[in-house]
Design a protein around this motif. Structure first.
Motif, PDB file in Angstrom:
ATOM      1  N   GLU A  26       0.686  -1.208  -0.249  1.00 54.29           N
ATOM      2  CA  GLU A  26       0.269   0.252   0.035  1.00 54.29           C
ATOM      3  C   GLU A  26       0.959   1.338  -0.192  1.00 54.29           C
ATOM      4  N   ARG A  27       1.906   0.851   1.065  1.00 56.43           N
ATOM      5  CA  ARG A  27       2.864   2.091   0.379  1.00 56.43           C
ATOM      6  C   ARG A  27       3.537   2.505  -0.527  1.00 56.43           C
ATOM      7  N   VAL A  28       3.665   1.161  -1.320  1.00 54.20           N
ATOM      8  CA  VAL A  28       4.608   2.182  -2.690  1.00 54.20           C
ATOM      9  C   VAL A  28       3.362   2.404  -3.924  1.00 54.20           C
ATOM     10  N   TRP A  29       2.164   1.819  -3.886  1.00 55.30           N
ATOM     11  CA  TRP A  29       1.056   1.645  -4.254  1.00 55.30           C
ATOM     12  C   TRP A  29       0.844   2.908  -4.502  1.00 55.30           C
ATOM     13  N   ALA A  30       0.987   4.169  -3.159  1.00 60.49           N
ATOM     14  CA  ALA A  30       0.784   5.434  -3.076  1.00 60.49           C
ATOM     15  C   ALA A  30       1.240   6.286  -4.013  1.00 60.49           C
ATOM     16  N   ALA A  31       3.310   5.751  -3.805  1.00 63.14           N
ATOM     17  CA  ALA A  31       4.010   6.829  -4.972  1.00 63.14           C
ATOM     18  C   ALA A  31       4.529   6.644  -5.804  1.00 63.14           C
ATOM     19  N   VAL A  32       3.401   5.708  -5.629  1.00 62.79           N
ATOM     20  CA  VAL A  32       3.555   5.578  -7.455  1.00 62.79           C
ATOM     21  C   VAL A  32       1.792   5.238  -8.211  1.00 62.79           C
ATOM     22  N   SER A  33       1.502   5.521  -7.818  1.00 60.39           N
ATOM     23  CA  SER A  33      -0.227   5.538  -8.014  1.00 60.39           C
ATOM     24  C   SER A  33      -0.986   7.368  -8.131  1.00 60.39           C
ATOM     25  N   GLU A  34      -0.582   7.629  -6.938  1.00 58.67           N
ATOM     26  CA  GLU A  34      -1.663   9.138  -6.329  1.00 58.67           C
ATOM     27  C   GLU A  34      -0.085  10.123  -6.659  1.00 58.67           C
ATOM     28  N   PRO A  35      -0.892  11.203  -6.975  1.00 60.99           N
ATOM     29  CA  PRO A  35      -0.314  12.871  -7.626  1.00 60.99           C
ATOM     30  C   PRO A  35       0.900  12.869  -7.142  1.00 60.99           C
ATOM     31  N   GLU A  36       0.091  13.122  -4.999  1.00 57.30           N
ATOM     32  CA  GLU A  36       1.016  13.559  -3.804  1.00 57.30           C
ATOM     33  C   GLU A  36       2.584  12.471  -4.058  1.00 57.30           C
ATOM     34  N   GLY A  37       2.073  11.575  -4.191  1.00 57.65           N
ATOM     35  CA  GLY A  37       3.373  10.313  -4.645  1.00 57.65           C
ATOM     36  C   GLY A  37       4.815  10.399  -5.714  1.00 57.65           C
ATOM     37  N   LEU A  38       3.293  10.826  -6.420  1.00 57.29           N
ATOM     38  CA  LEU A  38       4.150  10.621  -7.987  1.00 57.29           C
ATOM     39  C   LEU A  38       4.789  11.896  -8.348  1.00 57.29           C
ATOM     40  N   ALA A  39       4.868  13.303  -7.597  1.00 52.60           N
ATOM     41  CA  ALA A  39       5.509  14.140  -6.859  1.00 52.60           C
ATOM     42  C   ALA A  39       6.404  14.204  -6.635  1.00 52.60           C
ATOM     43  N   HIS A  40       7.111  12.923  -5.671  1.00 51.00           N
ATOM     44  CA  HIS A  40       8.405  12.984  -5.927  1.00 51.00           C
ATOM     45  C   HIS A  40       8.841  12.420  -6.712  1.00 51.00           C
ATOM     46  N   TRP A  41       8.633  11.936  -7.545  1.00 50.75           N
ATOM     47  CA  TRP A  41      10.183  11.342  -8.416  1.00 50.75           C
ATOM     48  C   TRP A  41      10.246  11.208  -9.748  1.00 50.75           C
ATOM     49  N   PHE A  42       8.583  11.477 -10.443  1.00 48.91           N
ATOM     50  CA  PHE A  42       7.808  11.367 -11.522  1.00 48.91           C
ATOM     51  C   PHE A  42       8.155  12.367 -12.130  1.00 48.91           C
ATOM     52  N   PRO A  43       8.490  12.466 -14.015  1.00 47.51           N
ATOM     53  CA  PRO A  43       9.074  13.729 -14.323  1.00 47.51           C
ATOM     54  C   PRO A  43       8.101  14.572 -14.592  1.00 47.51           C
ATOM     55  N   SER A  44       7.223  14.451 -14.870  1.00 47.18           N
ATOM     56  CA  SER A  44       5.961  15.375 -14.501  1.00 47.18           C
ATOM     57  C   SER A  44       4.714  15.287 -13.669  1.00 47.18           C
ATOM     58  N   LYS A  45       4.598  16.326 -13.489  1.00 51.98           N
ATOM     59  CA  LYS A  45       2.741  16.368 -13.035  1.00 51.98           C
ATOM     60  C   LYS A  45       1.926  16.009 -13.324  1.00 51.98           C
ATOM     61  N   VAL A  46       1.892  15.009 -12.796  1.00 51.80           N
ATOM     62  CA  VAL A  46       0.443  14.422 -12.830  1.00 51.80           C
ATOM     63  C   VAL A  46      -1.484  14.348 -12.352  1.00 51.80           C
ATOM     64  N   ARG A  47      -1.459  14.034 -13.050  1.00 49.41           N
ATOM     65  CA  ARG A  47      -3.061  14.159 -12.647  1.00 49.41           C
ATOM     66  C   ARG A  47      -3.841  13.190 -13.054  1.00 49.41           C
ATOM     67  N   ILE A  48      -4.781  12.102 -12.496  1.00 50.65           N
ATOM     68  CA  ILE A  48      -5.135  11.143 -12.500  1.00 50.65           C
ATOM     69  C   ILE A  48      -6.519  10.476 -12.299  1.00 50.65           C
ATOM     70  N   GLU A  49      -7.043  10.300 -13.236  1.00 53.30           N
ATOM     71  CA  GLU A  49      -8.833  10.160 -13.002  1.00 53.30           C
ATOM     72  C   GLU A  49      -8.580   8.157 -12.912  1.00 53.30           C
ATOM     73  N   PRO A  50      -8.977   7.698 -11.471  1.00 52.27           N
ATOM     74  CA  PRO A  50      -8.176   6.470 -11.202  1.00 52.27           C
ATOM     75  C   PRO A  50      -9.086   5.528 -11.832  1.00 52.27           C
ATOM     76  N   HIS A  51      -9.633   5.578 -12.485  1.00 53.84           N
ATOM     77  CA  HIS A  51     -10.161   4.207 -13.387  1.00 53.84           C
ATOM     78  C   HIS A  51      -9.625   3.337 -14.822  1.00 53.84           C
ATOM     79  N   GLU A  52      -9.912   2.574 -15.060  1.00 51.28           N
ATOM     80  CA  GLU A  52      -9.370   1.849 -16.218  1.00 51.28           C
ATOM     81  C   GLU A  52     -10.441   3.327 -17.497  1.00 51.28           C
ATOM     82  N   GLY A  53      -9.770   3.284 -18.519  1.00 48.41           N
ATOM     83  CA  GLY A  53     -10.091   4.222 -19.603  1.00 48.41           C
ATOM     84  C   GLY A  53     -10.349   5.174 -18.707  1.00 48.41           C
ATOM     85  N   GLY A  54     -10.248   6.010 -17.727  1.00 47.87           N
ATOM     86  CA  GLY A  54      -9.775   7.257 -17.307  1.00 47.87           C
ATOM     87  C   GLY A  54      -8.662   8.605 -18.098  1.00 47.87           C
TER      88      GLY A  54
END
Length: 174
Positions: A26-54
């Motif tokens: 759950e901790r790693v999932w939050a870091a790789v799937s939620e905008p707050e977690g992604l902000a620490h390592w992903f190359p872009s700022k991310v906004r995601i609609e959390p569902h298939e097709g989003g």
């Protein structure tokens, strides 16, 4: 530490990384799937609609224009996949002993982007490692991030496909 490998992914070229962490899924999932977690390592700022097709939106990358993609898979807390430009990014988090394993697979639109993208993910995943270890992580474009070029040079010297344009670099260096 853990370097990327060039692989075949369902008949398409890809680079793959695997990391083991002493943290719950759950901790790693939050870091790789939620905008707050992604902000620490992903190359872009991310906004995601959390569902298939989003819709997934990427912005504030100094080397790329803002763009959108589509969420291909959203299965918390284990699988997330989405399109980004012509590529696909697949993230898988699986339990492993008392911790978990993260696999990041970048399915490439063009084979010659392998070394470039692998170098970028190497920098990004080092930032993720720092974040998950509780150290300060300012992101892959920060002054404190590892330099990208030594990774790129190493991947090229190992024979990983290369030659794609390097965003943000003068065209004669690509």
């Amino acid at each position: 530490m853990n370097r990327g490998t060039f692989i075949d992914f369902e008949g398409r070229p890809a680079v793959r990384f695997e990391r083991s962490y002493p943290h719950p899924v759950e901790r790693v999932w939050a870091a790789v799937s939620e905008p707050e977690g992604l902000a620490h390592w992903f190359p872009s700022k991310v906004r995601i609609e959390p569902h298939e097709g989003g819709k997934i939106e990427f912005s504030e990358d100094p080397n790329l224009p803002a763009t959108t993609g589509t969420v291909l898979v959203f299965e918390p807390p284990h699988r997330l996949a989405f399109t980004w430009e012509g590529d696909e990014i697949h993230l898988e988090v699986t339990a492993e002993g008392e911790g978990c394993r993260l696999a990041l697979t970048n399915v490439l639109a063009a084979r010659n982007t392998a070394a470039r993208n692998a170098a970028g993910w190497s920098v990004c995943l080092t930032e993720l490692d720092r974040h998950l270890a509780g150290a300060r992580s300012e992101g892959p474009h920060s002054e404190s991030a590892e330099p990208w070029k030594p990774y790129y040079d190493a991947y090229v010297s190992e024979g990983m496909p290369s030659g794609a344009e390097i965003p943000g670099a003068p065209s004669q260096e690509s």
